[in-house]
Design an enzyme around this catalytic site. Structure first.
Site, PDB file in Angstrom:
ATOM      1  N   GLY A  27      -5.408  -1.641  10.419  1.00 22.93           N
ATOM      2  CA  GLY A  27      -5.229  -0.754  11.482  1.00 22.93           C
ATOM      3  C   GLY A  27      -6.538  -1.112  12.799  1.00 22.93           C
ATOM      4  N   THR A  65      -9.757  -2.663   8.035  1.00 24.86           N
ATOM      5  CA  THR A  65      -8.768  -4.050   7.353  1.00 24.86           C
ATOM      6  C   THR A  65      -8.383  -3.950   6.045  1.00 24.86           C
ATOM      7  OG1 THR A  65      -9.847  -5.779   9.151  1.00 24.86           O
ATOM      8  CG2 THR A  65      -8.443  -6.794   7.074  1.00 24.86           C
ATOM      9  N   ASP A  70      -0.933  12.277  11.200  1.00 21.67           N
ATOM     10  CA  ASP A  70       0.049  10.847  11.310  1.00 21.67           C
ATOM     11  C   ASP A  70       0.924  10.546  10.383  1.00 21.67           C
ATOM     12  OD1 ASP A  70       0.221   8.681  12.652  1.00 21.67           O
ATOM     13  OD2 ASP A  70      -1.436   7.542  11.697  1.00 21.67           O
ATOM     14  N   GLY A 119      -3.352  -6.283   5.456  1.00 23.59           N
ATOM     15  CA  GLY A 119      -3.048  -5.837   6.943  1.00 23.59           C
ATOM     16  C   GLY A 119      -4.579  -5.021   7.415  1.00 23.59           C
ATOM     17  N   LYS A 150      -9.752  -1.171   1.709  1.00 22.70           N
ATOM     18  CA  LYS A 150      -9.731  -0.372   3.194  1.00 22.70           C
ATOM     19  C   LYS A 150     -10.833  -0.959   3.355  1.00 22.70           C
ATOM     20  CE  LYS A 150      -7.209   2.240   5.850  1.00 22.70           C
ATOM     21  NZ  LYS A 150      -6.616   3.572   6.271  1.00 22.70           N
TER      22      LYS A 150
END
Length: 327
Positions: free
Chosen positions: A14, A18, A132, A12, A38
């Site tokens: 953001g 990545t 978040d 995925g 990440k």
């Protein structure tokens, strides 16, 4: 070490990084410990490195995704900074919510709420606000004991901040509140205020979603802001009195009236549901004690994922933390 590990699958992306699945190349697939990496180009990695600093401060909590350390590799002739993370094979809490289609048992909701509260207690005690909290930022580690109770851990601290840290915010702008609007608290939307109570509001929104299968709010941005700030909260109807009161303590419009994470851990909704579980339940969320990248709890490495075409020299960013290398 560049030829020992390989990014094998895209997981995925953001706003600033990545995520890939990675495995050790020279280990049999059955023995290989998968990790999540990440990463971002070094020149654009300031936010990712800040997340790494926060994860370093929060290390050691079972209910927070563990970061094994950091790496700088040269991939396709580009210097790339990466965080080396636990891999959650169960995806995110969003997947579990979809699986139950609004019929997740209250006892299971309480179990997951307990794990999240344990994680938030640690975050807040260490002086941070996540900012978040939402289902996609809560990762699922499948149960190892054959039950339906999986392990959930808080992830993605890209929007996190220090408690009391001053911010320069522009009212009405997209950056006025941190995080995702659907889970944003009234004080963050109206005043740009991000405090531990902000995370508790978001937790309340997540619990409603676990129970009903739907978000607490719907609508476009302007409508959402009005609803969050001014509309009454619609607590799900067919739930127990304990669950109803628990949600009211999470979703109080005035942040000073919200219960803290520590207070909520002692709420009957949590205590009574956990009382029916096996005595060893508290030990079922595992902290990985083995760092696949070294013997330390945190490593700072070079070239773990460098490509063979032109490994080059690691970038001298001045941002890889000398203070952490010896930890």
């Amino acid at each position: 070490m560049g030829d020992n590990w390989k990014k094998t699958q895209f997981l995925g992306a953001g706003s600033y990084a990545t995520i890939y699945l990675a495995r050790k190349v020279d280990s049999p697939l059955s023995d290989s410990i998968p990790v999540a990496v990440k990463s971002a180009p070094c020149e654009d990695s300031t936010s990712l490195q800040e997340e790494g600093r926060i994860l370093y401060e929060l290390r050691g909590c079972k209910e927070i995704v563990q970061c094994f350390g950091e790496d700088i590799s040269n991939e396709n002739n580009e210097d790339v900074y990466g965080l080396l993370l636990e891999y959650a094979s169960g995806g995110s809490l969003t997947n579990l919510i979809k699986k139950y289609k609004g019929n997740m048992p209250e006892s299971l909701v309480a179990c997951y709420s307990y794990m999240l509260l344990k994680g938030l207690c640690h975050v807040h005690e260490e002086g941070f606000v996540h900012c978040d909290m939402k289902p996609t930022n809560i990762l699922v580690f499948p149960s190892q004991d054959g039950t339906d109770v999986h392990n959930v851990k808080i992830a993605d601290f890209g929007a996190a901040k220090k408690i009391g840290e001053e911010e320069i915010l522009t009212p009405g702008s997209d950056s006025y509140h941190r995080g995702t609007l659907l889970y944003a608290s009234p004080e963050s939307v109206a005043s740009g205020l991000h405090i531990p109570a902000t995370d508790i509001w978001s937790l309340g929104c997540i619990i409603v979603e676990m129970i009903t299968g739907r978000s607490l709010w719907t609508g476009r941005r302007k409508d959402l802001i009005k609803k969050i700030c001014f509309h009454d909260i619609k607590i799900p109807e067919k739930i127990s009195g304990n669950a109803r009161h628990f949600l009211k303590m999470c979703l109080a419009k005035e942040h000073k009236k919200r219960w803290t994470a520590n207070m909520l851990l002692n709420h009957p909704f949590i205590v009574k549901n956990l009382a029916a579980l096996p005595p060893n339940f508290n030990d079922r969320v595992m902290l990985s004690l083995t760092n696949p990248f070294g013997r330390d709890t945190w490593v700072s490495t070079y070239d773990v994922f460098s490509t063979p075409s032109d490994p080059g020299e690691p970038a001298d960013l001045g941002l890889v933390w000398n203070s952490l290398i010896s930890c």
